[in-house]
Motif scaffolding. Structure first.
Motif, PDB file in Angstrom:
ATOM      1  N   ASN A 154       0.828  -1.213   0.000  1.00 39.01           N
ATOM      2  CA  ASN A 154       0.000   0.000   0.000  1.00 39.01           C
ATOM      3  C   ASN A 154       0.859   1.258   0.000  1.00 39.01           C
ATOM      4  N   ILE A 155       2.002   1.184   0.673  1.00 40.19           N
ATOM      5  CA  ILE A 155       2.897   2.344   0.706  1.00 40.19           C
ATOM      6  C   ILE A 155       3.452   2.610  -0.697  1.00 40.19           C
ATOM      7  N   GLN A 156       3.772   1.526  -1.379  1.00 40.18           N
ATOM      8  CA  GLN A 156       4.263   1.666  -2.758  1.00 40.18           C
ATOM      9  C   GLN A 156       3.174   2.283  -3.646  1.00 40.18           C
ATOM     10  N   THR A 157       1.931   1.822  -3.461  1.00 37.14           N
ATOM     11  CA  THR A 157       0.813   2.399  -4.227  1.00 37.14           C
ATOM     12  C   THR A 157       0.702   3.894  -3.935  1.00 37.14           C
ATOM     13  N   ALA A 158       0.767   4.255  -2.642  1.00 35.50           N
ATOM     14  CA  ALA A 158       0.668   5.674  -2.265  1.00 35.50           C
ATOM     15  C   ALA A 158       1.760   6.477  -2.965  1.00 35.50           C
ATOM     16  N   ASN A 159       2.988   5.982  -2.902  1.00 39.08           N
ATOM     17  CA  ASN A 159       4.108   6.729  -3.490  1.00 39.08           C
ATOM     18  C   ASN A 159       3.989   6.817  -5.011  1.00 39.08           C
ATOM     19  N   GLU A 160       3.610   5.709  -5.647  1.00 37.27           N
ATOM     20  CA  GLU A 160       3.519   5.713  -7.111  1.00 37.27           C
ATOM     21  C   GLU A 160       2.438   6.672  -7.597  1.00 37.27           C
ATOM     22  N   LEU A 161       1.267   6.621  -6.952  1.00 35.15           N
ATOM     23  CA  LEU A 161       0.178   7.499  -7.391  1.00 35.15           C
ATOM     24  C   LEU A 161       0.540   8.958  -7.133  1.00 35.15           C
ATOM     25  N   HIS A 162       1.154   9.187  -5.987  1.00 33.76           N
ATOM     26  CA  HIS A 162       1.583  10.545  -5.642  1.00 33.76           C
ATOM     27  C   HIS A 162       2.556  11.079  -6.697  1.00 33.76           C
ATOM     28  N   ARG A 163       3.468  10.220  -7.136  1.00 35.72           N
ATOM     29  CA  ARG A 163       4.452  10.658  -8.151  1.00 35.72           C
ATOM     30  C   ARG A 163       3.815  10.866  -9.514  1.00 35.72           C
ATOM     31  N   ASP A 181       3.767  -0.656  12.439  1.00 32.82           N
ATOM     32  CA  ASP A 181       5.015   0.031  12.804  1.00 32.82           C
ATOM     33  C   ASP A 181       4.928   1.451  12.230  1.00 32.82           C
ATOM     34  N   VAL A 182       4.465   2.363  13.056  1.00 36.43           N
ATOM     35  CA  VAL A 182       4.166   3.726  12.588  1.00 36.43           C
ATOM     36  C   VAL A 182       5.419   4.412  12.053  1.00 36.43           C
ATOM     37  N   ASP A 183       6.535   4.278  12.755  1.00 37.90           N
ATOM     38  CA  ASP A 183       7.779   4.933  12.304  1.00 37.90           C
ATOM     39  C   ASP A 183       8.167   4.445  10.914  1.00 37.90           C
ATOM     40  N   LEU A 184       8.143   3.119  10.754  1.00 39.62           N
ATOM     41  CA  LEU A 184       8.558   2.540   9.473  1.00 39.62           C
ATOM     42  C   LEU A 184       7.629   3.000   8.346  1.00 39.62           C
ATOM     43  N   MET A 185       6.329   3.020   8.625  1.00 39.65           N
ATOM     44  CA  MET A 185       5.365   3.417   7.585  1.00 39.65           C
ATOM     45  C   MET A 185       5.558   4.875   7.186  1.00 39.65           C
ATOM     46  N   ILE A 186       5.632   5.752   8.182  1.00 39.63           N
ATOM     47  CA  ILE A 186       5.761   7.183   7.853  1.00 39.63           C
ATOM     48  C   ILE A 186       7.067   7.434   7.101  1.00 39.63           C
ATOM     49  N   ASN A 187       8.135   6.801   7.547  1.00 36.02           N
ATOM     50  CA  ASN A 187       9.429   7.035   6.901  1.00 36.02           C
ATOM     51  C   ASN A 187       9.485   6.476   5.474  1.00 36.02           C
ATOM     52  N   ALA A 188       8.658   5.458   5.179  1.00 38.84           N
ATOM     53  CA  ALA A 188       8.666   4.864   3.835  1.00 38.84           C
ATOM     54  C   ALA A 188       7.798   5.650   2.855  1.00 38.84           C
ATOM     55  N   LEU A 189       6.914   6.504   3.379  1.00 41.80           N
ATOM     56  CA  LEU A 189       6.056   7.307   2.488  1.00 41.80           C
ATOM     57  C   LEU A 189       6.831   8.513   1.960  1.00 41.80           C
ATOM     58  N   ASP A 190       6.509   8.931   0.737  1.00 45.55           N
ATOM     59  CA  ASP A 190       7.119  10.150   0.208  1.00 45.55           C
ATOM     60  C   ASP A 190       6.883  11.300   1.189  1.00 45.55           C
ATOM     61  N   LYS A 191       7.870  12.161   1.276  1.00 45.36           N
ATOM     62  CA  LYS A 191       7.893  13.147   2.365  1.00 45.36           C
ATOM     63  C   LYS A 191       6.753  14.164   2.324  1.00 45.36           C
ATOM     64  N   ASP A 192       6.149  14.368   1.159  1.00 47.00           N
ATOM     65  CA  ASP A 192       5.063  15.353   1.141  1.00 47.00           C
ATOM     66  C   ASP A 192       3.672  14.711   1.078  1.00 47.00           C
ATOM     67  N   ASP A 247       5.751  16.924  13.655  1.00 44.55           N
ATOM     68  CA  ASP A 247       5.940  16.867  12.204  1.00 44.55           C
ATOM     69  C   ASP A 247       4.696  17.459  11.525  1.00 44.55           C
ATOM     70  N   GLN A 248       4.898  18.513  10.728  1.00 44.73           N
ATOM     71  CA  GLN A 248       3.778  19.248  10.118  1.00 44.73           C
ATOM     72  C   GLN A 248       2.872  18.374   9.269  1.00 44.73           C
ATOM     73  N   ARG A 249       3.429  17.338   8.635  1.00 41.95           N
ATOM     74  CA  ARG A 249       2.580  16.576   7.713  1.00 41.95           C
ATOM     75  C   ARG A 249       1.794  15.476   8.419  1.00 41.95           C
ATOM     76  N   VAL A 250       2.076  15.262   9.701  1.00 38.95           N
ATOM     77  CA  VAL A 250       1.360  14.223  10.447  1.00 38.95           C
ATOM     78  C   VAL A 250       0.242  14.875  11.254  1.00 38.95           C
ATOM     79  N   LYS A 251      -0.968  14.328  11.068  1.00 39.28           N
ATOM     80  CA  LYS A 251      -2.130  14.904  11.746  1.00 39.28           C
ATOM     81  C   LYS A 251      -2.872  13.788  12.483  1.00 39.28           C
ATOM     82  N   PHE A 252      -3.667  14.204  13.433  1.00 38.24           N
ATOM     83  CA  PHE A 252      -4.452  13.234  14.187  1.00 38.24           C
ATOM     84  C   PHE A 252      -5.914  13.411  13.803  1.00 38.24           C
TER      85      PHE A 252
END
Ligand code: SF4
Length: 255
Positions: A154-163, A181-192, A247-252
């Protein structure tokens, strides 16, 4: 049981805890993804059948003629619009075609983990900022496999569509201690890519479903989840909230 029906109206409304009113399109009523934390489980009649709304796209077209173009429609609440059955009926695709023709803003929610959304790139890409994909990363069937491919799919899908220029928001909702694993997921997503977090939300019906799921699949986490379920103590979610709130891009989802 699968039931094919014809509907008189396409848009329904939901009222989340923050007081908003959300207009929803569900091409199906019922979901095959089977998340044990699903808030729809609070409706005891939900998911007894998988209902296919055969004419929803045609009704949508009539219903939205006078729709305020600034009001966002959400596609998928009582179903996942990209669950496998849409390969056959293509109702999600048909609804998107109508929304695109009417120039209506929409947000599509999925955590199906299938790559079926790529089928609809030809419609959603030209929609530009009228389209947002709300991509859920807490798909337990994927996470249970505990291999890198499933975790990253799913992370790959998110990044590919975003690109590709498609607006994507990622959701780790809920955070599942010991599983997501929240840290791993957030760090694997494109930064924006914006990321939304939420803790497990318990209702009368999903509480026993989560408990049973953990006891069966993650018995070593039973005491952690008993603390969450019985004492409202969720140490990991609290840690993640504290860590990522700077982190500005992380919201609750619900503050
Ligand atoms: S994908 Fe969504 S609608 Fe389906 S079971 Fe999971 S949370 Fe519920």
């Amino acid at each position: 049981m699968l039931k094919e029906i014809y509907v008189d109206s396409a848009v329904t409304y939901e009222y989340p805890p923050d007081g908003a009113t959300l207009p929803i399109i569900d091409p199906y009523d019922g979901c095959t993804i089977g998340c044990p934390y699903c808030f729809q489980l609070e409706n005891e009649n939900w998911n007894k059948n998988l209902i296919v709304k055969l004419n929803i796209a045609e009704i949508l077209c009539e219903e939205l003629i006078h729709w305020n173009k600034e009001d966002i429609l959400y596609l998928g609440s009582k179903c996942d619009p990209y669950m496998n059955i849409d390969r056959k009926y293509q109702l999600t695709r048909k609804c998107l075609i109508e929304l695109s023709k009417l120039n209506v803003k929409c947000m599509v929610t999925t955590k199906a983990g299938s790559k079926l959304i790529y089928r609809d790139i030809d419609i959603i890409k030209p929609m530009g900022d009228k389209f947002t994909l709300l991509l859920g990363l807490s798909n337990l069937e994927q996470l249970k496999r505990n291999d890198n491919y499933s975790l990253m799919s799913n992370i790959q899908t998110a990044n590919e569509l975003h690109r590709m220029g498609i607006k994507v928001w990622a959701f780790i909702t809920p955070i599942l201690p010991g599983i997501t694993d929240v840290d791993l997921m957030i760090n694997a997503l494109d930064k924006d890519i914006p990321v939304f977090l939420d803790q497990v939300r318990l209702g009368k019906n999903n509480r026993p479903t989560i408990e049973k799921y953990i006891d069966t699949n993650y018995p070593h986490l039973a005491s952690t989840y008993k603390d969450i379920l019985n004492n409202n103590i969720d140490v990991y979610s609290d840690q993640m909230r504290e860590k990522w709130s700077i982190d500005q891009r992380v919201k609750f989802v619900f503050e």
